[in-house]
Write a protein that holds these residues in place. Structure first.
Motif, short mmCIF file in Angstrom:
data_model
loop_
_atom_site.label_atom_id
_atom_site.label_comp_id
_atom_site.label_asym_id
_atom_site.label_seq_id
_atom_site.Cartn_x
_atom_site.Cartn_y
_atom_site.Cartn_z
N ALA A 107 -3.27 60.37 36.30
CA ALA A 107 -2.92 58.96 36.46
C ALA A 107 -2.80 58.59 37.92
N LEU B 15 7.44 58.56 34.71
CA LEU B 15 6.21 58.10 34.06
C LEU B 15 6.28 56.63 33.68
N THR C 169 3.66 53.95 35.21
CA THR C 169 2.86 53.08 34.34
C THR C 169 3.00 51.62 34.73
N TRP D 74 -6.47 50.89 35.91
CA TRP D 74 -6.24 50.84 34.46
C TRP D 74 -6.44 52.21 33.83
N ALA E 229 -3.21 53.88 34.43
CA ALA E 229 -2.16 53.39 33.53
C ALA E 229 -2.28 54.02 32.15
N ALA F 134 -1.09 57.60 32.30
CA ALA F 134 0.36 57.65 32.40
C ALA F 134 1.02 57.41 31.04
N ILE F 135 0.47 56.47 30.27
CA ILE F 135 0.99 56.20 28.92
C ILE F 135 0.82 57.44 28.04
#
Length: 384
Positions: free
Chosen positions: A214, A271, A275, A357, A360, A363-364
């Motif tokens: 990420a 995290l 994000t 993106w 992101a 990270a999710i």
């Protein structure tokens, strides 16, 4: 603290600068080699690939060699690869150079830590590790920005030669100040391989991969994003990256103090913040103040989660050399995936902000990987 430990920190600083500085020189390298930004981003991936391949194999291969000799050997290999990069006539040669330096760097990290731990008492090992690995954080704060300034005023090859000089100086200092140490001895592969049956270990590896993926999906393309989308003068970007580097140093100190007592909470909150920062950066990339703020936050909660990541791995499976080396490989696999997928999204027409993106999403996924532990599905002894 022995002077030799600081020499090891200088060595890690020099090699990590080489690893990351390509991200700050995308425009120059792209123009000189006649390839796209994403193709230059793949040079970061190539370095990471070298570390992934080289780490576990060289750790085992060098185990019977005296530590000082092993470190000098891999450092010379790094110098050869870095020199090839400095004189590379085309993109293909540069790609080979990056793989060579990546392989050598993987072994350097492991052997350097082993030497540092043998040079100090058990009570001082944490401090020794912070000095050696502090070279990584200083590289982002100072090494990469200075490499970018060299690139802007003297050309990108000067940045590569500067690293050659730094590593060469560190090699001379190692020869004189690092004592001859015993070999690491026979690695108990059977004992360590048993640990690889644990779900908690592979989950820890996976989370580490996603955190670094990420971060580097975004970091690898900070320079063109900040100059082409946000609109900063290219001469200002090195200073923004220097601020990012300072943020990583501060974040590393904070996480280091929290990791032992609040490992899982630190990873989870980190995290979540990462994000949010990536999403806001992606939404408001054209607003300078928000972009700089996002860069700082990513610096505070990206690679700086390393102490918590390492703590989780040791609690899952101990401090074995192979376990730690495979963790390093997982981290660099995350770096490779993040930078490569970020470049792929640019190539396929999703725009220069698309790596944000990608970051992101990774990270999710990292947060999702923590859910079984957050919900208590895994025994608390593995995650406390």
């Amino acid at each position: 603290m022995p002077f030799a430990v600081y020499i090891l920190g200088i060595l890690i600083f020099s090699q990590t600068t080489s690893e990351f500085m390509v991200a700050g020189m995308l425009p120059s390298l792209s123009a000189d080699f006649g390839v796209s930004y994403s193709a230059i981003g793949y040079l970061i991936s190539a370095y990471a690939l070298g570390m992934i391949i080289g780490g576990p194999f060289l750790t085992i291969g060098l185990s019977k060699m005296p530590r000082k000799k092993a470190l000098l050997t891999v450092t010379i290999i790094f110098l050869i690869g870095q020199t090839i990069g400095a004189i590379a006539p085309d993109y293909g040669v540069m790609m080979v150079a990056r793989i060579i330096t990546g392989i050598a760097s993987a072994a350097t990290f492991g052997v350097s830590m082993s030497i540092a731990f043998q040079l100090v008492s058990p009570q001082a090992r944490g401090r020794a590790a912070s000095i050696v690995l502090g070279g990584l954080m200083v590289a982002t704060a100072a090494g990469v920005p200075f490499a970018m300034l060299f690139d802007q005023y003297l050309g990108w090859r000067s940045s590569f030669w500067a690293v050659v000089v730094l590593v060469f100086i560190a090699t001379i200092l190692m020869q004189y100040f690092i004592p001859t140490l015993a070999s690491q001895g026979q690695i108990s592969l059977k004992k360590e391989l048993e640990s690889f049956k644990k779900y908690s270990l592979w989950s820890a590896y996976g989370t580490s991969l996603l955190i670094i993926g990420a971060t580097f999906a975004a970091f690898s393309y900070f320079t063109p994003i900040l100059s082409d989308l946000t609109g900063f003068d290219p001469k200002i970007v090195p200073f923004i990256l220097a601020i990012y580097g300072v943020a990583t140093i501060i974040g590393n100190i904070i996480v280091g103090r929290l990791a032992d007592a609040y490992m899982l909470s630190t990873l989870t909150i980190g995290l979540v913040i990462l994000t949010v920062a990536l999403v806001i950066f992606g939404l408001f990339v054209e607003i300078p103040v928000i972009s700089v703020a996002a860069v700082i936050v990513i610096g505070l909660v990206g690679v700086t989660l390393n102490p918590a990541m390492a703590t989780r791995v040791t609690r899952a499976a101990g401090t074995g050399t192979l376990i730690a080396t495979v963790h390093n490989s997982a981290i660099n696999l995350g770096l490779l995936i993040g930078s490569a997928v970020g470049g792929l999204t640019i190539d396929t027409g999703y725009g220069l902000s698309s790596p944000l993106w990608v970051g992101a999403i990774l990270a999710i996924l990292g947060l999702i990987s923590l859910l079984p532990f957050i919900r208590g599905k895994i025994p608390s002894a593995d995650v406390s």
